[in-house]
Enzyme design. Structure first.
Site, PDB file in Angstrom:
ATOM      1  N   GLN A  78      24.920  -5.888  15.112  1.00 52.65           N
ATOM      2  CA  GLN A  78      25.108  -6.354  13.738  1.00 52.65           C
ATOM      3  C   GLN A  78      24.338  -7.658  13.511  1.00 52.65           C
ATOM      4  OE1 GLN A  78      27.560  -4.678  11.540  1.00 52.65           O
ATOM      5  NE2 GLN A  78      26.349  -5.797  10.062  1.00 52.65           N
ATOM      6  N   PHE A  79      23.014  -7.560  13.304  1.00 52.63           N
ATOM      7  CA  PHE A  79      22.210  -8.767  13.119  1.00 52.63           C
ATOM      8  C   PHE A  79      22.614  -9.540  11.863  1.00 52.63           C
ATOM      9  CE2 PHE A  79      19.798  -6.275  10.133  1.00 52.63           C
ATOM     10  CZ  PHE A  79      19.196  -7.198   9.296  1.00 52.63           C
ATOM     11  N   THR A  80      23.255  -8.862  10.895  1.00 53.16           N
ATOM     12  CA  THR A  80      23.625  -9.551   9.664  1.00 53.16           C
ATOM     13  C   THR A  80      24.704 -10.620   9.878  1.00 53.16           C
ATOM     14  OG1 THR A  80      25.205  -7.816   9.053  1.00 53.16           O
ATOM     15  CG2 THR A  80      22.952  -7.618   8.183  1.00 53.16           C
TER      16      THR A  80
END
Length: 150
Positions: A78-80
């Site tokens: 989950q890079f966000t």
């Protein structure tokens, strides 16, 4: 490294209609890798999350870890989580790790969990995923690895 952990009764990830990971009782881990993260943060995060006492004992008190209850984990990249929303209306992802580094550390985290004997399912790195879950509690925690000292 950042993570959002949710205690779940069940969770599943689909990519293009294909189930890539599915668990019963345990935790869903949304894992974000920062541009300064290394194996040190992976080890710290895996130890912290696997040992968190977020499951109820016989008295109803959150006193047991994922390992104690022999629960499963679903780990989703989950890079966000590294989206900086302090300026403007569009998040900046400048502090997220580059994909090749993030993927390697994400895979190291999964390997670390599996070496602990935790049944670990996954999403698919850099894919658009449909994540479904039944949150148990609800119990949701945000964890960040300790600040690096200069």
């Amino acid at each position: 490294m950042k993570a959002v952990i949710q205690r779940v009764k069940k969770a599943m990830v689909e990519v293009d209609g294909e189930i890539t990971g599915k668990i019963g009782p345990g935790i869903l881990v949304f894992l974000g890798v920062g541009d300064e993260d290394s194996i040190k943060e992976v080890d710290w995060m895996a130890d912290k999350i696997s040992g968190l006492r977020i499951f109820e004992d016989e008295t109803g008190k959150m006193n047991l870890s994922l390992m104690d209850v022999e629960g499963s984990a679903l780990v989703v990249s989950q890079f966000t989580l590294y989206g900086d929303c302090r300026k403007g209306k569009r998040p900046s992802f400048a502090s997220a790790a580059k994909p090749e580094i993030a993927n390697a550390l994400y895979e190291d985290f999964i390997k670390n969990f599996r070496l602990k004997g935790i049944n670990t399912e996954t999403g698919r790195f850099q894919a658009m995923m449909d994540v479904s879950l039944v949150n148990d509690g609800p119990v949701t925690l945000i964890i960040e690895s300790p600040e690096k000292k200069a």
